[in-house]
Scaffold this active site. Structure first.
Site, mmCIF file in Angstrom:
data_model
loop_
_atom_site.group_PDB
_atom_site.id
_atom_site.type_symbol
_atom_site.label_atom_id
_atom_site.label_comp_id
_atom_site.label_asym_id
_atom_site.label_seq_id
_atom_site.Cartn_x
_atom_site.Cartn_y
_atom_site.Cartn_z
ATOM 1 N N LYS A 65 -8.392 57.829 21.721
ATOM 2 C CA LYS A 65 -8.653 56.552 22.392
ATOM 3 C C LYS A 65 -7.371 55.733 22.625
ATOM 4 C CE LYS A 65 -13.459 56.159 21.006
ATOM 5 N NZ LYS A 65 -14.538 55.344 20.440
ATOM 6 N N ASP A 101 -16.919 49.999 23.864
ATOM 7 C CA ASP A 101 -17.473 50.114 22.501
ATOM 8 C C ASP A 101 -17.924 48.756 21.932
ATOM 9 O OD1 ASP A 101 -17.298 52.872 22.108
ATOM 10 O OD2 ASP A 101 -15.238 52.775 21.383
HETATM 11 N N1 LIG Z 1 -22.634 54.056 17.251
HETATM 12 C C1 LIG Z 1 -21.586 54.270 18.021
HETATM 13 O O1 LIG Z 1 -21.646 54.195 19.246
HETATM 14 C C2 LIG Z 1 -20.246 54.555 17.396
HETATM 15 C C3 LIG Z 1 -19.071 54.333 18.134
HETATM 16 C C4 LIG Z 1 -17.830 54.612 17.515
HETATM 17 C C5 LIG Z 1 -17.804 55.091 16.221
HETATM 18 N N2 LIG Z 1 -18.973 55.297 15.560
HETATM 19 C C6 LIG Z 1 -18.939 55.792 14.167
HETATM 20 O O2 LIG Z 1 -18.171 54.889 13.389
HETATM 21 C C7 LIG Z 1 -17.469 55.549 12.364
HETATM 22 C C8 LIG Z 1 -15.990 55.157 12.381
HETATM 23 O O3 LIG Z 1 -15.393 55.509 13.611
HETATM 24 P P1 LIG Z 1 -13.862 55.104 13.920
HETATM 25 O O4 LIG Z 1 -13.567 55.621 15.276
HETATM 26 O O5 LIG Z 1 -13.625 53.666 13.640
HETATM 27 O O6 LIG Z 1 -13.090 55.996 12.818
HETATM 28 P P2 LIG Z 1 -11.630 55.767 12.215
HETATM 29 O O7 LIG Z 1 -10.757 55.084 13.194
HETATM 30 O O8 LIG Z 1 -11.242 57.097 11.667
HETATM 31 O O9 LIG Z 1 -11.867 54.746 10.963
HETATM 32 C C9 LIG Z 1 -12.619 55.117 9.848
HETATM 33 C C10 LIG Z 1 -12.793 53.912 8.899
HETATM 34 O O10 LIG Z 1 -13.721 54.282 7.876
HETATM 35 C C11 LIG Z 1 -13.147 54.053 6.584
HETATM 36 N N3 LIG Z 1 -13.659 55.058 5.646
HETATM 37 C C12 LIG Z 1 -13.782 56.388 5.865
HETATM 38 N N4 LIG Z 1 -14.312 56.981 4.778
HETATM 39 C C13 LIG Z 1 -14.531 56.005 3.857
HETATM 40 C C14 LIG Z 1 -15.046 55.979 2.530
HETATM 41 N N5 LIG Z 1 -15.476 57.109 1.932
HETATM 42 N N6 LIG Z 1 -15.153 54.780 1.905
HETATM 43 C C15 LIG Z 1 -14.757 53.647 2.502
HETATM 44 N N7 LIG Z 1 -14.233 53.591 3.748
HETATM 45 C C16 LIG Z 1 -14.127 54.764 4.412
HETATM 46 C C17 LIG Z 1 -11.661 54.178 6.810
HETATM 47 O O11 LIG Z 1 -11.003 53.498 5.764
HETATM 48 P P3 LIG Z 1 -9.440 53.776 5.411
HETATM 49 O O12 LIG Z 1 -8.650 52.898 6.323
HETATM 50 O O13 LIG Z 1 -9.331 53.385 3.987
HETATM 51 O O14 LIG Z 1 -9.196 55.249 5.646
HETATM 52 C C18 LIG Z 1 -11.518 53.503 8.193
HETATM 53 O O15 LIG Z 1 -11.509 52.105 8.066
HETATM 54 C C19 LIG Z 1 -17.726 57.048 12.592
HETATM 55 O O16 LIG Z 1 -18.756 57.460 11.732
HETATM 56 C C20 LIG Z 1 -18.193 57.121 14.032
HETATM 57 O O17 LIG Z 1 -19.080 58.198 14.265
HETATM 58 C C21 LIG Z 1 -20.187 55.027 16.105
#
Ligand SMILES: NC(=O)c1ccc[n+]([C@@H]2O[C@H](COP(=O)([O-])OP(=O)(O)OC[C@H]3O[C@@H](n4cnc5c(N)ncnc54)[C@H](OP(=O)(O)O)[C@@H]3O)[C@@H](O)[C@H]2O)c1
Length: 282
Positions: A65, A101
Site C-alpha cells: 500500500k 479503507d
Molecule cells: N475489514 C477490512 O476491510 C480490513 C482492512 C484492512 C485490514 N484488515 C485487517 O486488519 C488487520 C491489520 O491490518 P494492517 O494492514 O494494519 O496490518 P499491519 O500494518 O501489519 O499492522 C498490524 C498491527 O497489529 C499489531 N499486532 C499484530 N499481532 C499482534 C498481537 N499478537 N498482539 C498485539 N498486537 C498485534 C501490530 O503491532 P506491532 O506494531 O506491535 O507489531 C500492528 O499494530 C489484519 O488482520 C487485516 O486483515 C481488515
C-alpha cells in the site's frame, strides 16, 4: 472487456475478486476483476503494467500500500494524508491513487452500526496500515479523542506524531496519545468506541488485547477482523451488553468506494454482503 484487479502478496485468500465479480455480474457490466500475486522485486513492473496494458483499475493490498506510491502520477487528498494507497485508477494516461479503507470503516460505523464518531472518545488498538487509515478518517470526522494503543509502543507513538502533524490545521479537537492500556481501566470508562485494527482474533489462541471485563454497555466495540466474522472480542462484548461491529462492513464499503471510482456504478452492497457471508461461513 474492461479489466480490474488486485495486487498483493500473498493474494490467494483475498475476498476482493469474489466481491467485485459478484457486483459486476449482478449489474451486467463488461468488466472482470482478477487477482495478481506480485513479488516485491516486480512491483514497479506490475504498476507500470496497469498503464501499459490499459487495465482500468486495481486494488493494492498487503504489503504494497505504501510501496506503490512512487510509481503513481498523483493521489487524492485522502491517500495523501494517510500516506498509503489501496486503489489505483487509470485516468487517461495517468495513474491516480486513492485510499478507501478509512472511509469504508466510517461508512460501516454509520450504516451498519448507526453510530457517529463525531465528538466521541475512541480507543484504537494497533498502529499498522489499517490503524493509520481509520485514525485519520475518524479524526477528520471530528472524533474528540483518539488513543492509539499498540503492542510496540514506539510504533504507536510514531503514528500519533504523524497524525498530529498531518491534521494540525484540520482537527484541533484531536488529542491522540500512545498508551499501554492494559492496567488503565479509566480510559475504558470514558471511551465510547473501541476498535481492534490488529490481527488479534483471527486465531482462537490469540491473547486478548485487554481484559474483557473493561467492556460495558456504554461501548461500541468494532473489530476489523472478518475471518472469523465473530471474534472472541465481539462475542465477549456482546455478553457484556456492548454494541458490536465486525470487519465485513469495512471490507464491503472500501470495495464499494473503489468500485464507484473505477466504474461509476454503485456496488449492490446487500447482494455482495450475502455472497461474502456465505463464503465466510463455508
Ligand atoms: N475489514 C477490512 O476491510 C480490513 C482492512 C484492512 C485490514 N484488515 C485487517 O486488519 C488487520 C491489520 O491490518 P494492517 O494492514 O494494519 O496490518 P499491519 O500494518 O501489519 O499492522 C498490524 C498491527 O497489529 C499489531 N499486532 C499484530 N499481532 C499482534 C498481537 N499478537 N498482539 C498485539 N498486537 C498485534 C501490530 O503491532 P506491532 O506494531 O506491535 O507489531 C500492528 O499494530 C489484519 O488482520 C487485516 O486483515 C481488515
Amino acid at each position: 472487456m474492461n479489466i480490474l484487479g488486485i495486487i498483493g502478496y500473498p493474494i490467494g485468500h483475498s475476498l476482493s475478486p469474489l466481491m467485485h465479480n459478484t457486483a459486476i455480474k449482478h449489474l451486467g457490466l463488461d468488466y472482470i476483476y482478477l487477482p495478481f500475486e506480485v513479488k516485491k522485486e516486480d512491483i514497479a513492473l506490475a504498476v507500470g503494467g496497469v498503464k501499459g496494458l490499459g487495465i482500468k483499475g486495481i486494488n493494492v493490498t498487503i504489503p504494497y500500500k505504501e510501496t506503490v506510491i512512487p510509481y503513481l502520477d498523483g493521489m487524492d487528498e485522502s491517500a495523501g494524508l494517510i500516506g498509503a494507497v489501496n486503489t489505483i485508477k487509470l485516468e487517461g494516461d495517468k495513474l491516480k491513487g486513492y485510499n478507501t479503507d478509512g472511509m469504508g470503516f466510517l461508512q460501516s460505523i454509520k450504516i451498519d452500526a448507526q453510530e457517529d464518531v463525531k465528538g466521541k472518545k475512541v480507543i484504537l488498538f494497533g498502529a499498522g496500515g489499517a490503524a493509520r487509515a481509520i485514525a485519520i478518517q475518524i479524526a477528520l470526522e471530528g472524533a474528540e479523542e483518539i488513543i492509539i494503543a499498540n503492542r510496540t509502543i514506539e510504533k504507536g507513538e510514531k503514528l500519533t506524531e504523524y497524525i498530529n502533524k498531518k491534521l494540525k490545521a484540520q482537527s484541533s479537537k484531536l488529542k491522540a496519545q500512545s498508551s499501554k492500556l492494559k492496567a488503565q481501566i479509566e480510559y475504558f470508562r470514558k471511551a465510547d468506541i473501541i476498535v481492534n485494527t490488529t490481527s488479534v482474533g483471527m486465531k482462537s489462541s490469540d491473547t486478548p488485547l485487554f481484559p474483557y471485563n473493561y467492556i460495558s454497555d456504554r461501548h461500541l466495540i468494532c473489530d476489523i477482523v472478518y475471518r472469523p466474522l465473530e471474534t472472541d472480542l465481539l462475542r465477549e462484548a456482546s455478553k457484556r451488553g456492548a454494541k458490536i461491529l465486525n470487519g465485513l462492513g469495512m471490507l464491503i464499503y472500501q470495495g464499494s468506494l473503489s468500485f464507484k471510482i473505477w466504474t461509476g456504478y454503485e456496488m449492490p452492497v446487500e447482494v455482495v454482503r450475502k455472497t461474502l457471508m456465505e463464503e465466510l461461513k463455508s
